[in-house]
Design a protein around this motif. Sequence first.
Motif, PDB file in Angstrom:
ATOM      1  N   SER A 165       0.560   7.285 -11.221  1.00 24.58           N
ATOM      2  CA  SER A 165       0.766   7.009 -12.648  1.00 24.58           C
ATOM      3  C   SER A 165       1.959   7.756 -13.233  1.00 24.58           C
ATOM      4  CB  SER A 165      -0.495   7.364 -13.444  1.00 24.58           C
ATOM      5  OG  SER A 165      -0.862   8.715 -13.247  1.00 24.58           O
ATOM      6  N   GLY A 166       2.446   8.799 -12.539  1.00 25.32           N
ATOM      7  CA  GLY A 166       3.571   9.583 -13.063  1.00 25.32           C
ATOM      8  C   GLY A 166       4.798   8.762 -13.411  1.00 25.32           C
ATOM      9  N   PRO A 167       5.273   7.871 -12.512  1.00 26.36           N
ATOM     10  CA  PRO A 167       6.452   7.071 -12.835  1.00 26.36           C
ATOM     11  C   PRO A 167       6.246   6.143 -14.036  1.00 26.36           C
ATOM     12  CG  PRO A 167       6.030   7.044 -10.488  1.00 26.36           C
ATOM     13  CD  PRO A 167       4.834   7.678 -11.116  1.00 26.36           C
ATOM     14  N   MET A 214     -11.690  -0.021  -7.799  1.00 21.48           N
ATOM     15  CA  MET A 214     -12.859   0.373  -7.021  1.00 21.48           C
ATOM     16  C   MET A 214     -12.581   1.644  -6.221  1.00 21.48           C
ATOM     17  SD  MET A 214     -15.303  -1.776  -7.634  1.00 21.48           S
ATOM     18  CE  MET A 214     -16.402  -1.530  -6.249  1.00 21.48           C
ATOM     19  N   ASP A 215     -11.319   1.878  -5.894  1.00 17.27           N
ATOM     20  CA  ASP A 215     -10.918   3.066  -5.157  1.00 17.27           C
ATOM     21  C   ASP A 215      -9.470   3.378  -5.515  1.00 17.27           C
ATOM     22  OD1 ASP A 215      -9.364   1.216  -3.719  1.00 17.27           O
ATOM     23  OD2 ASP A 215     -10.842   1.065  -2.119  1.00 17.27           O
ATOM     24  N   ARG A 216      -8.903   4.410  -4.896  1.00 16.64           N
ATOM     25  CA  ARG A 216      -7.535   4.833  -5.213  1.00 16.64           C
ATOM     26  C   ARG A 216      -6.497   3.758  -4.914  1.00 16.64           C
ATOM     27  NH1 ARG A 216      -7.296  10.005  -1.453  1.00 16.64           N
ATOM     28  NH2 ARG A 216      -9.283  10.222  -2.514  1.00 16.64           N
ATOM     29  N   TYR A 217      -6.786   2.923  -3.917  1.00 16.53           N
ATOM     30  CA  TYR A 217      -5.835   1.883  -3.518  1.00 16.53           C
ATOM     31  C   TYR A 217      -5.784   0.763  -4.557  1.00 16.53           C
ATOM     32  CZ  TYR A 217      -6.644   4.595   0.660  1.00 16.53           C
ATOM     33  OH  TYR A 217      -6.773   5.641   1.533  1.00 16.53           O
ATOM     34  N   GLU A 218      -6.940   0.364  -5.026  1.00 18.47           N
ATOM     35  CA  GLU A 218      -6.969  -0.675  -6.061  1.00 18.47           C
ATOM     36  C   GLU A 218      -6.439  -0.127  -7.384  1.00 18.47           C
ATOM     37  OE1 GLU A 218      -9.933  -4.091  -7.945  1.00 18.47           O
ATOM     38  OE2 GLU A 218     -10.809  -2.379  -6.879  1.00 18.47           O
ATOM     39  N   THR A 219      -6.684   1.150  -7.651  1.00 19.47           N
ATOM     40  CA  THR A 219      -6.132   1.761  -8.865  1.00 19.47           C
ATOM     41  C   THR A 219      -4.612   1.697  -8.855  1.00 19.47           C
ATOM     42  OG1 THR A 219      -8.019   3.259  -9.147  1.00 19.47           O
ATOM     43  CG2 THR A 219      -5.955   3.881 -10.231  1.00 19.47           C
ATOM     44  N   ALA A 224       0.361  -0.810 -10.999  1.00 14.42           N
ATOM     45  CA  ALA A 224       1.540  -1.650 -10.757  1.00 14.42           C
ATOM     46  C   ALA A 224       1.573  -2.840 -11.704  1.00 14.42           C
ATOM     47  CB  ALA A 224       1.547  -2.132  -9.306  1.00 14.42           C
ATOM     48  N   SER A 225       0.402  -3.332 -12.088  1.00 10.97           N
ATOM     49  CA  SER A 225       0.345  -4.488 -13.001  1.00 10.97           C
ATOM     50  C   SER A 225       0.802  -4.132 -14.410  1.00 10.97           C
ATOM     51  CB  SER A 225      -1.074  -5.063 -13.043  1.00 10.97           C
ATOM     52  OG  SER A 225      -1.964  -4.167 -13.691  1.00 10.97           O
ATOM     53  N   GLU A 226       0.923  -2.828 -14.706  1.00 10.05           N
ATOM     54  CA  GLU A 226       1.414  -2.389 -16.019  1.00 10.05           C
ATOM     55  C   GLU A 226       2.931  -2.515 -16.115  1.00 10.05           C
ATOM     56  OE1 GLU A 226      -0.425  -1.083 -18.807  1.00 10.05           O
ATOM     57  OE2 GLU A 226      -2.009  -2.088 -17.674  1.00 10.05           O
ATOM     58  N   TYR A 227       3.597  -2.710 -14.988  1.00  6.02           N
ATOM     59  CA  TYR A 227       5.049  -2.909 -14.979  1.00  6.02           C
ATOM     60  C   TYR A 227       5.337  -4.365 -15.342  1.00  6.02           C
ATOM     61  CZ  TYR A 227       5.822   1.558 -12.570  1.00  6.02           C
ATOM     62  OH  TYR A 227       5.889   2.895 -12.240  1.00  6.02           O
ATOM     63  N   ASP A 228       6.374  -4.601 -16.132  1.00  2.00           N
ATOM     64  CA  ASP A 228       6.718  -5.962 -16.535  1.00  2.00           C
ATOM     65  C   ASP A 228       7.267  -6.762 -15.355  1.00  2.00           C
ATOM     66  OD1 ASP A 228       5.929  -5.442 -19.142  1.00  2.00           O
ATOM     67  OD2 ASP A 228       7.897  -4.665 -19.688  1.00  2.00           O
ATOM     68  N   LYS A 229       8.405  -6.339 -14.857  1.00  2.00           N
ATOM     69  CA  LYS A 229       9.043  -7.025 -13.736  1.00  2.00           C
ATOM     70  C   LYS A 229       9.570  -5.986 -12.759  1.00  2.00           C
ATOM     71  CE  LYS A 229      10.629 -11.084 -16.366  1.00  2.00           C
ATOM     72  NZ  LYS A 229      11.820 -11.859 -16.791  1.00  2.00           N
ATOM     73  N   TYR A 230       9.458  -6.269 -11.482  1.00  2.00           N
ATOM     74  CA  TYR A 230      10.013  -5.380 -10.470  1.00  2.00           C
ATOM     75  C   TYR A 230      10.196  -6.169  -9.186  1.00  2.00           C
ATOM     76  CZ  TYR A 230       5.040  -5.108  -9.198  1.00  2.00           C
ATOM     77  OH  TYR A 230       3.745  -5.409  -8.859  1.00  2.00           O
ATOM     78  N   ASN A 255      12.625   1.363 -10.606  1.00  2.00           N
ATOM     79  CA  ASN A 255      11.637   0.534 -11.313  1.00  2.00           C
ATOM     80  C   ASN A 255      10.639  -0.047 -10.314  1.00  2.00           C
ATOM     81  OD1 ASN A 255      10.465  -0.671 -13.647  1.00  2.00           O
ATOM     82  ND2 ASN A 255      11.414  -2.626 -13.096  1.00  2.00           N
ATOM     83  N   ALA A 256      10.135   0.836  -9.445  1.00  2.00           N
ATOM     84  CA  ALA A 256       9.267   0.421  -8.344  1.00  2.00           C
ATOM     85  C   ALA A 256       7.933   1.135  -8.434  1.00  2.00           C
ATOM     86  CB  ALA A 256       9.931   0.740  -7.000  1.00  2.00           C
ATOM     87  N   PRO A 257       6.836   0.422  -8.679  1.00  2.00           N
ATOM     88  CA  PRO A 257       5.524   1.070  -8.667  1.00  2.00           C
ATOM     89  C   PRO A 257       5.169   1.577  -7.281  1.00  2.00           C
ATOM     90  CG  PRO A 257       5.288  -1.323  -8.771  1.00  2.00           C
ATOM     91  CD  PRO A 257       6.746  -1.028  -8.932  1.00  2.00           C
ATOM     92  N   ILE A 258       4.261   2.540  -7.243  1.00  2.00           N
ATOM     93  CA  ILE A 258       3.817   3.130  -5.982  1.00  2.00           C
ATOM     94  C   ILE A 258       2.492   2.497  -5.571  1.00  2.00           C
ATOM     95  CG2 ILE A 258       3.145   5.255  -4.806  1.00  2.00           C
ATOM     96  CD1 ILE A 258       4.830   6.791  -6.870  1.00  2.00           C
ATOM     97  N   LEU A 259       2.446   1.961  -4.367  1.00  2.00           N
ATOM     98  CA  LEU A 259       1.201   1.455  -3.793  1.00  2.00           C
ATOM     99  C   LEU A 259       0.722   2.445  -2.736  1.00  2.00           C
ATOM    100  CD1 LEU A 259       1.943  -2.354  -3.266  1.00  2.00           C
ATOM    101  CD2 LEU A 259       0.701  -1.281  -5.146  1.00  2.00           C
TER     102      LEU A 259
END
Length: 454
Positions: A165-167, A214-219, A224-230, A255-259
Amino acid sequence: MKYGKLITSAMSAVILSGIVSTSFGAETSKKIEIERIGGKDRVETSLMIAKKMNSKAVYIASGKDFPDALSISPLAAEAGIGIVLAMDNTDLNKELKDMGIMTTSVIGGSNSVSDEMFKNLSKDFVSNRLYGKDRYETSEIIARGMKYFNVGIATGKNFPDALVSGPLLGKKGMAMLLIDGNKSTSLPDNFKGIYTFGGKSSVATDFGKRIAGMDRYETSEKIASEYDKYDTVILASGTNFADALAVSPLSKKLNAPILLTDGNSLSDGAKKIINSVKKVVIVGGEKSISKSLENSIFGSKSESKDVKTDEKNEKNEKNRKNEDSDKNTQKNLEKLVNEANNDKIKPSNIQATRKPVVDKIKISPYTNPAQRGTTQVINLEIEGKNLTEKEKEDLEWKILDPQDGISINDKGHLTVFSDTKAKKVTVSATTKLSGDGVENKTATTEIIIENPKQ
């Protein structure tokens, strides 16, 4: 609480890149670029990531534990400043000098990053230290010191939720506030929770919008879905915090979410996200994220590039960017000179009414008085009439009673080393202006160095 002003080598690691084809079941195959950033250890990996930020400053945090790096990650992401991990008394000076670093900000107390390392950093860089009595106070000091009162909330007892969530918080100009999620039912004064990261088992109370899977991976997928476009994602281990701790600034830059992954497999949701982007950056070596996972997701047949050619092209591109940067720097310097010259040729009656002076030196409340037994940098600022911001920065700082273990630089950063025997120190600041109607003035302040509180 201690608060210092935040600033905000040939490495044997390998960066692997290539273009390979993806194929997720019946979904359409597409080509995707892959880059792996992984050093021989967590320190080298963090240095490699920080090098990509092209910043003159870095944050230094412990590589042994995660809270300090998590707390600074949104600020580092927003400012574009790398996070370098330190282990015990690792000597980072040579690598940082090779990167052109000028300022280091150590996050955490001496149990996280030793006084010996801090003192060594102070030899070559403008250095300060920021810390509280524990991980929770440290995160509060960072947020409060930078006046970030809209915050994201995460547990301080584990790393995955805060890690990814930091980025996002950096992107939105918010701070991270770590709390004991099972005990804390309210936030410190003036703070407003905009997001709560993780499920009820991590943070029991809702502080703003809760993002949890359900877990850290799905979180991580939901964040990532909070990002508009990437068009890029970063893939990091969800079982080992070390490699991913340093990646927040790069995540924001790209502008890359972390999975997150367990290192050997991906969820269907993560596969769907990856299939929609053009590039995946894998952080960490094959012990963190296996080659078999890379092959199983991206296909074992890759259109490999000539590594030597790629390295040569990368070097040429870097040289070109450095030349562009030098040109931009020269333009900025010329602009400053022109502005200064224009200021000097103002009509004398306007200059005469201006009279910039220094009234007093203001000391951060977090560092006054200084605490004996700790190495810290005290942030000194100027309050003055008619002083422009540039003039406030261009001052002559002096210690009027020089003593061993105490030094000051031209930015007003007073370093008080833990081995000093001084009981107090007097500091002065003088304007360095010239011209008709300009009055230079000196202000002084005395700082008491107290004995440790019992």
